[in-house]
Write a protein that holds these residues in place. Structure first.
Motif, PDB file in Angstrom:
ATOM      1  N   GLN A 195       0.814  -1.211   0.000  1.00 28.55           N
ATOM      2  CA  GLN A 195       0.000   0.000   0.000  1.00 28.55           C
ATOM      3  C   GLN A 195       0.852   1.267   0.000  1.00 28.55           C
ATOM      4  N   MET A 196       2.146   1.152  -0.303  1.00 28.81           N
ATOM      5  CA  MET A 196       3.045   2.301  -0.263  1.00 28.81           C
ATOM      6  C   MET A 196       3.220   2.905  -1.657  1.00 28.81           C
ATOM      7  N   SER A 197       3.493   4.197  -1.684  1.00 26.40           N
ATOM      8  CA  SER A 197       3.771   4.862  -2.948  1.00 26.40           C
ATOM      9  C   SER A 197       5.238   4.624  -3.337  1.00 26.40           C
ATOM     10  N   ASN A 198       5.584   5.014  -4.557  1.00 29.39           N
ATOM     11  CA  ASN A 198       6.966   4.834  -5.014  1.00 29.39           C
ATOM     12  C   ASN A 198       7.951   5.635  -4.172  1.00 29.39           C
ATOM     13  N   ARG A 199       7.542   6.818  -3.744  1.00 27.44           N
ATOM     14  CA  ARG A 199       8.417   7.645  -2.914  1.00 27.44           C
ATOM     15  C   ARG A 199       8.692   6.968  -1.577  1.00 27.44           C
ATOM     16  N   GLU A 200       7.654   6.407  -0.969  1.00 29.34           N
ATOM     17  CA  GLU A 200       7.839   5.714   0.306  1.00 29.34           C
ATOM     18  C   GLU A 200       8.678   4.450   0.130  1.00 29.34           C
ATOM     19  N   ILE A 201       8.492   3.754  -0.975  1.00 31.17           N
ATOM     20  CA  ILE A 201       9.297   2.551  -1.229  1.00 31.17           C
ATOM     21  C   ILE A 201      10.760   2.927  -1.416  1.00 31.17           C
ATOM     22  N   ASN A 202      11.019   4.029  -2.133  1.00 33.94           N
ATOM     23  CA  ASN A 202      12.398   4.483  -2.298  1.00 33.94           C
ATOM     24  C   ASN A 202      13.023   4.859  -0.955  1.00 33.94           C
ATOM     25  N   LYS A 203      12.226   5.453  -0.077  1.00 32.17           N
ATOM     26  CA  LYS A 203      12.716   5.801   1.260  1.00 32.17           C
ATOM     27  C   LYS A 203      13.050   4.529   2.040  1.00 32.17           C
ATOM     28  N   MET A 204      12.191   3.517   1.947  1.00 27.13           N
ATOM     29  CA  MET A 204      12.437   2.261   2.648  1.00 27.13           C
ATOM     30  C   MET A 204      13.680   1.550   2.092  1.00 27.13           C
ATOM     31  N   LEU A 205      13.895   1.614   0.782  1.00 25.80           N
ATOM     32  CA  LEU A 205      15.089   1.001   0.193  1.00 25.80           C
ATOM     33  C   LEU A 205      16.354   1.731   0.643  1.00 25.80           C
ATOM     34  N   PHE A 206      16.264   3.060   0.753  1.00 27.75           N
ATOM     35  CA  PHE A 206      17.393   3.835   1.261  1.00 27.75           C
ATOM     36  C   PHE A 206      17.706   3.430   2.703  1.00 27.75           C
ATOM     37  N   ILE A 207      16.683   3.287   3.515  1.00 28.89           N
ATOM     38  CA  ILE A 207      16.873   2.873   4.910  1.00 28.89           C
ATOM     39  C   ILE A 207      17.455   1.467   4.971  1.00 28.89           C
ATOM     40  N   LEU A 208      16.960   0.585   4.121  1.00 29.26           N
ATOM     41  CA  LEU A 208      17.459  -0.790   4.096  1.00 29.26           C
ATOM     42  C   LEU A 208      18.928  -0.834   3.699  1.00 29.26           C
ATOM     43  N   ASP A 209      19.317  -0.015   2.720  1.00 36.38           N
ATOM     44  CA  ASP A 209      20.731   0.053   2.333  1.00 36.38           C
ATOM     45  C   ASP A 209      21.595   0.558   3.482  1.00 36.38           C
ATOM     46  N   ASN A 210      21.101   1.518   4.242  1.00 38.09           N
ATOM     47  CA  ASN A 210      21.858   2.023   5.383  1.00 38.09           C
ATOM     48  C   ASN A 210      21.932   1.004   6.517  1.00 38.09           C
ATOM     49  N   LEU A 211      20.879   0.220   6.673  1.00 37.70           N
ATOM     50  CA  LEU A 211      20.927  -0.838   7.684  1.00 37.70           C
ATOM     51  C   LEU A 211      21.937  -1.903   7.294  1.00 37.70           C
ATOM     52  N   LYS A 212      21.971  -2.201   6.022  1.00 35.87           N
ATOM     53  CA  LYS A 212      22.914  -3.199   5.528  1.00 35.87           C
ATOM     54  C   LYS A 212      24.339  -2.657   5.601  1.00 35.87           C
ATOM     55  N   ASN A 213      24.497  -1.359   5.434  1.00 36.81           N
ATOM     56  CA  ASN A 213      25.766  -0.656   5.578  1.00 36.81           C
ATOM     57  C   ASN A 213      26.828  -1.160   4.611  1.00 36.81           C
ATOM     58  N   GLY A 214      26.431  -1.461   3.390  1.00 36.41           N
ATOM     59  CA  GLY A 214      27.384  -1.820   2.359  1.00 36.41           C
ATOM     60  C   GLY A 214      27.914  -3.231   2.422  1.00 36.41           C
ATOM     61  N   LYS A 215      27.381  -4.082   3.275  1.00 33.93           N
ATOM     62  CA  LYS A 215      27.876  -5.448   3.372  1.00 33.93           C
ATOM     63  C   LYS A 215      27.298  -6.284   2.243  1.00 33.93           C
ATOM     64  N   THR A 216      28.146  -7.121   1.679  1.00 36.57           N
ATOM     65  CA  THR A 216      27.664  -8.001   0.621  1.00 36.57           C
ATOM     66  C   THR A 216      26.886  -9.174   1.198  1.00 36.57           C
ATOM     67  N   ASN A 217      27.284  -9.652   2.377  1.00 35.01           N
ATOM     68  CA  ASN A 217      26.580 -10.752   3.016  1.00 35.01           C
ATOM     69  C   ASN A 217      25.871 -10.200   4.238  1.00 35.01           C
ATOM     70  N   ASP A 218      24.564 -10.023   4.140  1.00 35.40           N
ATOM     71  CA  ASP A 218      23.805  -9.460   5.252  1.00 35.40           C
ATOM     72  C   ASP A 218      23.092 -10.538   6.048  1.00 35.40           C
ATOM     73  N   SER A 219      23.744 -11.707   6.170  1.00 37.85           N
ATOM     74  CA  SER A 219      23.223 -12.856   6.927  1.00 37.85           C
ATOM     75  C   SER A 219      21.932 -13.384   6.326  1.00 37.85           C
ATOM     76  N   GLY A 220      21.720 -13.155   5.060  1.00 40.98           N
ATOM     77  CA  GLY A 220      20.514 -13.656   4.416  1.00 40.98           C
ATOM     78  C   GLY A 220      20.819 -14.752   3.409  1.00 40.98           C
ATOM     79  N   SER A 221      22.021 -15.345   3.491  1.00 41.01           N
ATOM     80  CA  SER A 221      22.398 -16.372   2.525  1.00 41.01           C
ATOM     81  C   SER A 221      22.110 -17.749   3.064  1.00 41.01           C
ATOM     82  N   THR A 222      22.358 -18.747   2.211  1.00 43.20           N
ATOM     83  CA  THR A 222      22.147 -20.137   2.609  1.00 43.20           C
ATOM     84  C   THR A 222      23.285 -20.667   3.439  1.00 43.20           C
TER      85      THR A 222
END
Length: 143
Positions: A111-138
């Protein structure tokens, strides 16, 4: 007679100096203790540079990897706290930078707009902090 006394005092002084320095040298060796890990660290630097210069010296320990895996990073923007836990993106209210856990709820992106999704992706990138392996692998690092 004067020569005999001078010779005797010279021999005595030389003997005292040699005796004192050998005692100090023996004591200093007894106090020097090296652990196996100290020797390994010194030898690793020597051999790794000669045999494999491409080795990364900034490797992290098992404890560091475990702490990074178990730590949840939280970003607070505009009195809202955002974090990812168990592959779910959460949002909660925050007061003075402290999230309120009772107000936490999973974020619904349908139910989010494109602007809100872009904001969430920006936040997610900052949470990940540039790591290639964010503990989401097999767990298979060769893939």
């Amino acid at each position: 007679m004067l020569y005999v006394i001078t010779f005797g005092l010279t021999i005595l002084a030389s003997w005292l100096i040699i005796r004192i320095t050998t005692k100090r040298r023996n004591k200093s060796f007894k106090r020097t203790l090296y652990r196996q890990s100290d020797l390994h660290r010194v030898m690793k630097r020597f051999f790794s540079q000669q045999l494999r210069p491409d080795l990364d010296e900034n490797r992290s320990s098992q404890l560091t990897k475990r702490r990074e895996k178990d730590t949840i990073k939280v970003i607070v923007i505009d009195e809202k706290a955002y974090w990812v836990s168990d592959n779910v993106f959460y949002v909660a209210d925050a007061i003075e930078g402290n999230p309120i856990p009772e107000t936490a709820q999973p974020l619904d992106t349908k139910q989010m707009s494109n602007r809100e999704i872009n904001k969430m992706l920006f936040i997610l990138d900052n949470l990940k902090n540039g790591k290639t392996n964010d503990s989401g692998s097999t767990g298979n690092e060769r893939l």
